[in-house]
Motif scaffolding. Structure first.
Motif, short mmCIF file in Angstrom:
data_model
loop_
_atom_site.label_atom_id
_atom_site.label_comp_id
_atom_site.label_asym_id
_atom_site.label_seq_id
_atom_site.Cartn_x
_atom_site.Cartn_y
_atom_site.Cartn_z
N ARG A 51 0.84 -1.20 0.00
CA ARG A 51 0.00 0.00 0.00
C ARG A 51 0.87 1.25 0.00
N THR A 52 0.51 2.21 -0.82
CA THR A 52 1.19 3.49 -0.84
C THR A 52 0.16 4.60 -0.68
N LEU A 53 0.61 5.71 -0.16
CA LEU A 53 -0.28 6.84 0.08
C LEU A 53 -0.11 7.85 -1.05
N HIS A 54 -1.22 8.22 -1.66
CA HIS A 54 -1.22 9.22 -2.73
C HIS A 54 -1.90 10.47 -2.20
N HIS A 55 -1.28 11.61 -2.39
CA HIS A 55 -1.88 12.88 -2.00
C HIS A 55 -2.63 13.42 -3.21
N PHE A 56 -3.94 13.26 -3.19
CA PHE A 56 -4.78 13.59 -4.34
C PHE A 56 -4.72 15.06 -4.71
N TYR A 57 -4.61 15.94 -3.72
CA TYR A 57 -4.60 17.38 -3.98
C TYR A 57 -3.21 18.00 -3.84
N GLY A 58 -2.19 17.20 -3.65
CA GLY A 58 -0.83 17.69 -3.48
C GLY A 58 -0.42 17.71 -2.02
N ARG A 59 0.80 18.20 -1.75
CA ARG A 59 1.32 18.20 -0.38
C ARG A 59 1.73 19.59 0.10
N THR A 60 1.39 20.61 -0.62
CA THR A 60 1.82 21.96 -0.25
C THR A 60 0.97 22.52 0.88
N GLY A 61 1.57 23.35 1.69
CA GLY A 61 0.85 24.01 2.78
C GLY A 61 0.29 23.02 3.78
N ASN A 62 -0.98 23.14 4.08
CA ASN A 62 -1.63 22.28 5.05
C ASN A 62 -2.10 20.96 4.46
N LEU A 63 -1.92 20.75 3.16
CA LEU A 63 -2.42 19.54 2.51
C LEU A 63 -1.62 18.29 2.86
N LEU A 64 -0.43 18.44 3.42
CA LEU A 64 0.38 17.27 3.79
C LEU A 64 -0.35 16.40 4.80
N CYS A 65 -1.03 17.00 5.75
CA CYS A 65 -1.72 16.26 6.82
C CYS A 65 -3.23 16.31 6.68
N TRP A 66 -3.74 16.69 5.55
CA TRP A 66 -5.18 16.78 5.34
C TRP A 66 -5.71 15.42 4.91
N VAL A 67 -6.31 14.68 5.83
CA VAL A 67 -6.72 13.30 5.61
C VAL A 67 -7.75 13.14 4.48
N PRO A 68 -8.72 14.04 4.28
CA PRO A 68 -9.64 13.85 3.15
C PRO A 68 -8.95 13.86 1.79
N GLY A 69 -7.74 14.37 1.70
CA GLY A 69 -7.00 14.36 0.45
C GLY A 69 -6.16 13.12 0.24
N PHE A 70 -6.14 12.20 1.22
CA PHE A 70 -5.36 10.97 1.11
C PHE A 70 -6.11 9.96 0.24
N ARG A 71 -5.38 9.22 -0.57
CA ARG A 71 -5.92 8.09 -1.33
C ARG A 71 -4.92 6.95 -1.21
N MET A 72 -5.43 5.74 -1.05
CA MET A 72 -4.56 4.58 -1.00
C MET A 72 -4.45 3.99 -2.39
N ALA A 73 -3.23 3.73 -2.83
CA ALA A 73 -3.01 3.17 -4.16
C ALA A 73 -2.05 2.00 -4.06
N CYS A 74 -2.24 1.04 -4.96
CA CYS A 74 -1.29 -0.08 -5.02
C CYS A 74 -0.05 0.42 -5.75
N MET A 75 1.02 -0.33 -5.65
CA MET A 75 2.29 0.11 -6.26
C MET A 75 2.19 0.31 -7.77
N PRO A 76 1.57 -0.62 -8.54
CA PRO A 76 1.49 -0.39 -9.99
C PRO A 76 0.68 0.85 -10.37
N CYS A 77 -0.39 1.12 -9.63
CA CYS A 77 -1.23 2.29 -9.96
C CYS A 77 -0.58 3.59 -9.53
N HIS A 78 0.22 3.56 -8.49
CA HIS A 78 0.83 4.79 -7.98
C HIS A 78 2.01 5.15 -8.84
#
Length: 74
Positions: free
Chosen positions: A47-74
């Motif tokens: 499992r890898t973590l994808h930041h759907f909206y990016g990681r700038t500013g407060n988005l690094l820890c913004w949980v609604p922007g997290f998506r879980m992706a498998c290695m091939p899809c990420h």
């Protein structure tokens, strides 16, 4: 003339986020088991973590922007 202090590598705010981020990531990846792109079950080790909206500013820890992706899809 006073000697200048060296610049900080990271800001105080970002260093607080950097300490909080691994905890949020572990909790999120432990609860998610389907890839958001291919919708297949993914074992915990791949499992890898994808930041759907990016990681700038407060988005690094913004949980609604997290998506879980498998290695091939990420």
């Amino acid at each position: 003339m006073k000697p200048r202090k060296p610049l900080r590598r990271t800001s105080k705010k970002r260093s607080v986020q950097a300490r909080e981020y691994p905890k949020l990531k572990a909790v999120f990846l432990g609860g998610a088991d389907l890839c958001f792109r291919c919708w297949y079950f993914v074992p915990l080790s791949q499992r890898t973590l994808h930041h759907f909206y990016g990681r700038t500013g407060n988005l690094l820890c913004w949980v609604p922007g997290f998506r879980m992706a498998c290695m091939p899809c990420h």
